[in-house]
Design a protein around this motif. Structure first.
Motif, PDB file in Angstrom:
ATOM      1  N   ARG A  37      46.217 -43.071  93.174  1.00 43.94           N
ATOM      2  CA  ARG A  37      46.061 -42.705  91.825  1.00 43.94           C
ATOM      3  C   ARG A  37      44.802 -42.069  91.478  1.00 43.94           C
ATOM      4  N   PRO A  38      44.709 -41.132  90.547  1.00 40.91           N
ATOM      5  CA  PRO A  38      43.549 -40.456  90.097  1.00 40.91           C
ATOM      6  C   PRO A  38      42.625 -41.176  89.391  1.00 40.91           C
ATOM      7  N   THR A  39      42.872 -42.318  88.869  1.00 40.33           N
ATOM      8  CA  THR A  39      41.965 -42.920  88.153  1.00 40.33           C
ATOM      9  C   THR A  39      41.300 -44.146  88.989  1.00 40.33           C
ATOM     10  N   ARG A  40      41.734 -44.200  90.164  1.00 37.61           N
ATOM     11  CA  ARG A  40      41.178 -45.142  91.093  1.00 37.61           C
ATOM     12  C   ARG A  40      40.342 -44.687  92.244  1.00 37.61           C
ATOM     13  N   THR A  41      39.305 -45.363  92.516  1.00 36.52           N
ATOM     14  CA  THR A  41      38.375 -45.159  93.727  1.00 36.52           C
ATOM     15  C   THR A  41      38.744 -46.471  94.477  1.00 36.52           C
ATOM     16  N   VAL A  42      39.385 -45.998  95.954  1.00 33.75           N
ATOM     17  CA  VAL A  42      39.623 -47.206  96.893  1.00 33.75           C
ATOM     18  C   VAL A  42      38.321 -46.966  98.079  1.00 33.75           C
ATOM     19  N   LEU A  58      38.680 -49.093  88.981  1.00 37.01           N
ATOM     20  CA  LEU A  58      39.517 -48.097  88.082  1.00 37.01           C
ATOM     21  C   LEU A  58      38.130 -47.801  87.040  1.00 37.01           C
ATOM     22  N   VAL A  59      38.222 -46.663  86.768  1.00 34.18           N
ATOM     23  CA  VAL A  59      37.149 -46.180  85.469  1.00 34.18           C
ATOM     24  C   VAL A  59      37.795 -45.291  84.684  1.00 34.18           C
ATOM     25  N   ALA A  64      34.578 -49.734  83.712  1.00 34.25           N
ATOM     26  CA  ALA A  64      35.031 -49.822  84.949  1.00 34.25           C
ATOM     27  C   ALA A  64      35.613 -51.149  85.326  1.00 34.25           C
ATOM     28  N   GLU A  65      36.763 -51.159  86.012  1.00 29.66           N
ATOM     29  CA  GLU A  65      37.140 -52.635  86.421  1.00 29.66           C
ATOM     30  C   GLU A  65      37.338 -52.697  88.002  1.00 29.66           C
ATOM     31  N   LEU A  66      36.902 -53.762  88.395  1.00 23.52           N
ATOM     32  CA  LEU A  66      37.060 -53.947  89.790  1.00 23.52           C
ATOM     33  C   LEU A  66      38.439 -54.546  89.899  1.00 23.52           C
TER      34      LEU A  66
END
Length: 149
Positions: A37-42, A58-59, A64-66
């Motif tokens: 997902r482009p809105t996620r950083t894993v 998610l930002v 941002a949401e953890l």
């Protein structure tokens, strides 16, 4: 070491999900979707070349949401979650987020303590949010942008 996850990490993250969340674990397709997902950083945490934990953040629109954070049980209490949380807060800061939100099971004392040590404060409780009627504690961290002047 903390690094951005790639598709090659999906199988290991799925195994960590199973070990940490059991019936509530994400499936392999869900993990793969999360990584892509482009809105996620894993992020993945590695020790001696082995992935031992991960976090997804998610930002969107300054918030941002953890989404998820997990460390394999055998590697807990060794600073892995702390390093992941530091990296999550850095991702949020770098993306310009004003706040980071999360939820945790009200009976997950270890997670609540970790979040508290990182400056999160409780905002509300969602009654019966999780399977089996467990409550969720909602928490918030206000990010402080670096001064450039």
């Amino acid at each position: 070491m903390i690094a951005r996850a790639s598709a090659e990490h999906a199988e290991t993250i799925t195994e960590i999900e199973q070990a940490c969340f059991g019936a509530d674990a994400w499936s392999a397709p869900q993990v793969t979707d999360e990584i892509g997902r482009p809105t996620r950083t894993v992020l993945v945490a590695t020790v001696d070349g082995d992935v031992v934990g991960y976090a997804s953040v998610l930002v969107v629109a300054g918030t941002a949401e953890l989404v998820r954070i997990a460390v394999v049980p055998a590697r807990r209490r060794r600073g892995v979650a702390t390093r992941l949380m530091d990296a999550v807060l850095q991702v949020a800061h770098d993306a310009g987020a004003d706040e980071v939100l999360l939820e945790a099971a009200a009976d997950n004392d270890a997670a609540l303590a970790l979040y508290g040590r990182h400056g999160f404060t409780r905002t509300t409780v969602r009654r019966g949010y999780y399977h089996g009627g467990k409550d969720a504690v909602m928490m918030r961290h206000r990010t402080v942008p670096e001064r450039t002047v």
